[in-house]
Design an enzyme around this catalytic site. Structure first.
Site, PDB file in Angstrom:
ATOM      1  N   ARG A  80       1.699 -10.681  -2.818  1.00 48.76           N
ATOM      2  CA  ARG A  80       0.741  -9.568  -2.822  1.00 48.76           C
ATOM      3  C   ARG A  80       1.122  -8.511  -3.855  1.00 48.76           C
ATOM      4  NH1 ARG A  80      -1.447  -7.481   2.686  1.00 48.76           N
ATOM      5  NH2 ARG A  80      -2.328  -5.468   2.242  1.00 48.76           N
TER       6      ARG A  80
ATOM      7  N   CYS B 142       3.188   3.465   2.103  1.00 51.93           N
ATOM      8  CA  CYS B 142       3.192   3.023   0.696  1.00 51.93           C
ATOM      9  C   CYS B 142       4.118   3.868  -0.151  1.00 51.93           C
ATOM     10  CB  CYS B 142       1.811   3.184   0.086  1.00 51.93           C
ATOM     11  SG  CYS B 142       0.569   2.225   0.895  1.00 51.93           S
TER      12      CYS B 142
ATOM     13  N   TYR C 134       6.416  -0.225  12.206  1.00 53.68           N
ATOM     14  CA  TYR C 134       5.278  -0.278  11.273  1.00 53.68           C
ATOM     15  C   TYR C 134       5.870  -0.348   9.879  1.00 53.68           C
ATOM     16  CZ  TYR C 134       0.977   1.021   8.808  1.00 53.68           C
ATOM     17  OH  TYR C 134      -0.112   1.030   7.966  1.00 53.68           O
TER      18      TYR C 134
ATOM     19  N   GLY D  65      -1.819   3.025  -3.202  1.00 55.94           N
ATOM     20  CA  GLY D  65      -0.815   4.041  -2.903  1.00 55.94           C
ATOM     21  C   GLY D  65      -1.153   5.107  -1.880  1.00 55.94           C
TER      22      GLY D  65
ATOM     23  N   GLY E 192       4.577  -4.291   1.309  1.00 55.00           N
ATOM     24  CA  GLY E 192       5.407  -4.329   0.104  1.00 55.00           C
ATOM     25  C   GLY E 192       6.827  -3.877   0.391  1.00 55.00           C
TER      26      GLY E 192
HETATM   27  P1  XMP Z   1      -2.425   3.421   6.394  1.00 57.64           P
HETATM   28  O1  XMP Z   1      -2.410   4.756   5.730  1.00 57.64           O
HETATM   29  O2  XMP Z   1      -3.651   3.195   7.225  1.00 57.64           O
HETATM   30  O3  XMP Z   1      -2.490   2.373   5.185  1.00 57.64           O
HETATM   31  O4  XMP Z   1      -1.166   3.178   7.152  1.00 57.64           O
HETATM   32  C1  XMP Z   1      -2.638   0.993   5.372  1.00 57.64           C
HETATM   33  C2  XMP Z   1      -2.903   0.335   4.016  1.00 57.64           C
HETATM   34  O5  XMP Z   1      -1.776   0.487   3.148  1.00 57.64           O
HETATM   35  C3  XMP Z   1      -1.733  -0.602   2.210  1.00 57.64           C
HETATM   36  N1  XMP Z   1      -0.370  -1.139   2.235  1.00 57.64           N
HETATM   37  C4  XMP Z   1       0.561  -0.860   1.301  1.00 57.64           C
HETATM   38  N2  XMP Z   1       0.496  -0.163   0.158  1.00 57.64           N
HETATM   39  N3  XMP Z   1       2.804  -0.567  -0.219  1.00 57.64           N
HETATM   40  C5  XMP Z   1       1.621  -0.032  -0.624  1.00 57.64           C
HETATM   41  O6  XMP Z   1       1.579   0.598  -1.687  1.00 57.64           O
HETATM   42  C6  XMP Z   1       2.936  -1.285   0.931  1.00 57.64           C
HETATM   43  O7  XMP Z   1       4.017  -1.759   1.270  1.00 57.64           O
HETATM   44  C7  XMP Z   1       1.761  -1.450   1.724  1.00 57.64           C
HETATM   45  N4  XMP Z   1       1.510  -2.125   2.876  1.00 57.64           N
HETATM   46  C8  XMP Z   1       0.204  -1.892   3.172  1.00 57.64           C
HETATM   47  C9  XMP Z   1      -2.764  -1.614   2.661  1.00 57.64           C
HETATM   48  O8  XMP Z   1      -3.861  -1.490   1.794  1.00 57.64           O
HETATM   49  C10 XMP Z   1      -3.077  -1.173   4.078  1.00 57.64           C
HETATM   50  O9  XMP Z   1      -4.361  -1.562   4.503  1.00 57.64           O
END
Ligand code: XMP
Length: 519
Positions: A438, A343, A422, A338, A426
């Protein structure tokens, strides 16, 4: 006196163990704490950033690009590895495509254009002029190949002129016999040095074509690229390579289930076997909940089948989660539930732990189990990376790289500003494209699912080289302030203190009219 001042400092600026133990009732993230500076004899530029993530997986900078479909495909992975880091190719694509994305990274020859723009002998020069105009090429020399890709000549920029427009390329090109080529096999371990030598030996020739044993075109070196790369080589952080001198590359795999809801063992093993054949340096079993049976079974199955393969697994935020994945054979564990910029897991599911507390708890379990930790998500600035590296071996970033030209996706213009898409893996759109597993949802996107990520835009940024240069500069400054010559010393020397809300405000530029950001 020195002892007194030392004990005064240590009452306020505490080691990770004392600091986090004292905060046990409160979950903290990057901005909630700061690092105390320490006596230093270390200049930032002299600090070392190499990190060993697993046996056989060594990076020269502790930065990894996220396995997300708007962040890492081969282009990003190549840029990351060239800078000393690692890219994890996402899995929202057919398995065959992921295999070829990995191959592109592994077979990347720095400086060599792998798929040069080619022309055909029966085309007119007029068509080439139109192509240059339409695609805004900054060059006008093209290899000429027949329908099967065999090299038949070189169309020099000297003849790509309107006065020759009506001529066929075959009449105007330099014929094959007079074109300088090199067999791909002769490039050896250091293709740039080989190409550099060629350009010195052949004054006036600025292009070197690479062919295979059957004279099919396999690439192209230009003198200007080779000169730029030779210059960059003197830089401090070398590309991250495997034992065979190829760039490193990781790939994410999902814990795919078959039609009966069971782990699709055969399919996962066959795919990872293909990745290993292509030279992948690590696979990442990427899920939102790593402390779960499906992920544990997948990691165990991969560990049994591929004993020497570095396996990254996650995500977790508890000591029990780290222990669970380590015992099933993971080499490096992703921490973060999270914190990511896209996220919504914490909002949707009400779970997840702010990142610094999660990292502290996981780091103590990781040390016991002798696995490495990757701080995944929530990083928005280099200072966050310094803080994360006091507890983790490397960081994974998505948002910081999503605006780079090397990230997949088109640039769009809105209100005079340039953006790239971007999205969370999820998010509904990404899950429809394949990442539902995932998040533990059925693959059928028509079923009711609760998205745990948003679809967003990032302002277009500079290249990965530029973004990383800023981040690395920041990490090195942080290490200089702590007197840490390398990442091990950073972990040992870090002293923490909480920051108040007013302190957070004080940390950012304030009470000024900002004209330029630091970047
Ligand atoms: P940043 O902050 O670098 O985070 O943009 C990238 C990381 O976020 C995770 N990730 C998700 N977590 N829902 C989530 O809760 C999502 O849809 C999602 N997509 C990515 C993942 O660990 C990534 O490396």
């Amino acid at each position: 006196m020195a002892a007194q001042t030392g004990s005064l400092d240590s009452r306020f600026y505490q080691t990770a163990d004392r600091f986090f133990a004292a905060q046990f009732h409160r979950a903290l993230t990057f901005d909630d704490l700061t690092l105390a500076t320490l006596y230093s004899e270390i200049l930032p530029r002299d600090t070392q950033l190499d990190t060993q993530l697993a046996e056989g997986l060594q990076l020269n900078i502790p930065v990894i690009s996220s396995d997300m479909d708007t962040v890492t495909e081969s282009r990003m992975a190549i840029a990351m590895a060239l800078n000393g880091g690692l890219g994890l190719i996402h899995y929202n694509m057919p398995e065959r495509q992921q295999l070829s994305e990995v191959s592109r990274v592994k077979f990347h020859v720095p400086g060599m254009i792998q798929e040069p723009i080619k022309v055909a002998p029966d085309q007119l020069i007029a068509e080439v002029l139109k192509l240059i105009e339409e695609r805004k090429f900054g060059f006008s020399t093209f290899p000429v190949v027949d329908a099967k890709g065999k090299l038949v000549g070189l169309l020099s920029g000297h003849v790509v002129k309107p006065r020759y427009a009506k001529r066929k390329i075959a009449e105007a090109m330099t014929p094959r016999g007079q074109v300088h080529t090199i067999n791909k096999k002769e490039l050896g371990k250091d293709p740039i040095a080989r190409a550099d030598k060629f350009f010195t030996e052949q004054p006036g020739i600025h292009k070197l074509l690479v062919v295979d044993g059957t004279d099919h075109l396999r690439g192209l070196f230009t003198m200007s690229d080779v000169e730029r790369i030779s210059h960059e080589r003197r830089e401090q952080f070398k590309p991250a390579r495997d034992a065979q001198f190829r760039l490193v590359c990781g790939a994410a795999v999902s814990a795919t289930r078959n039609a009966f809801g069971e782990l699709d063992r055969e399919r996962i093993l066959a795919h990872v076997g293909g990745l290993v054949e292509r030279g992948v340096d690590a696979v990442a079993v990427s899920t939102a909940h790593g402390h779960s049976k499906g992920v544990g079974d997948t990691v165990k199955m991969l560990r049994d089948a591929f004993p020497g393969l570095p396996i990254i697994a996650g995500n977790v935020t508890s000591a029990a989660g780290v222990q669970f994945l380590a015992e099933r054979g993971a080499s490096a564990i992703k921490v973060g539930q999270g914190p990511g910029s896209i996220c919504t897991t914490r909002i949707v599911a009400g779970v997840g732990i702010p990142q610094m507390t999660a990292l502290y708890i996981c780091s103590r379990a990781a040390a016991k189990k002798r696995v490495t930790l990757l701080a995944d998500g929530g990083i928005t600035k280099s200072g966050d990376i310094v803080k994360a590296l006091t507890l983790a071996d490397a960081v994974i970033c998505g948002g910081l790289f999503a605006g780079c030209p090397e990230a997949p996706g088109e640039v769009m213009e809105i209100g005079g500003k340039l953006y790239k898409q971007y999205r969370g893996m999820g998010s509904l759109a990404a899950m429809k494209a394949g990442s539902a597993a995932r998040y533990g949802h059925a693959q059928d996107p028509t079923q009711k699912v609760a998205p745990e990520g948003v679809e967003a835009l990032k302002e277009v940024s500079g290249s990965v080289d530029r973004v990383l240069a800023q981040l690395i500069g920041g990490i090195q400054s942080g290490m200089g302030y702590l007197g840490a010559a390398n990442l091990e010393q950073l972990r040992a020397k870090a002293r923490f203190i909480r920051v108040s809300a007013a302190g957070i405000k004080e940390a950012a530029p304030h009470d000024v009219v900002e004209l330029k950001t630091g970047n």
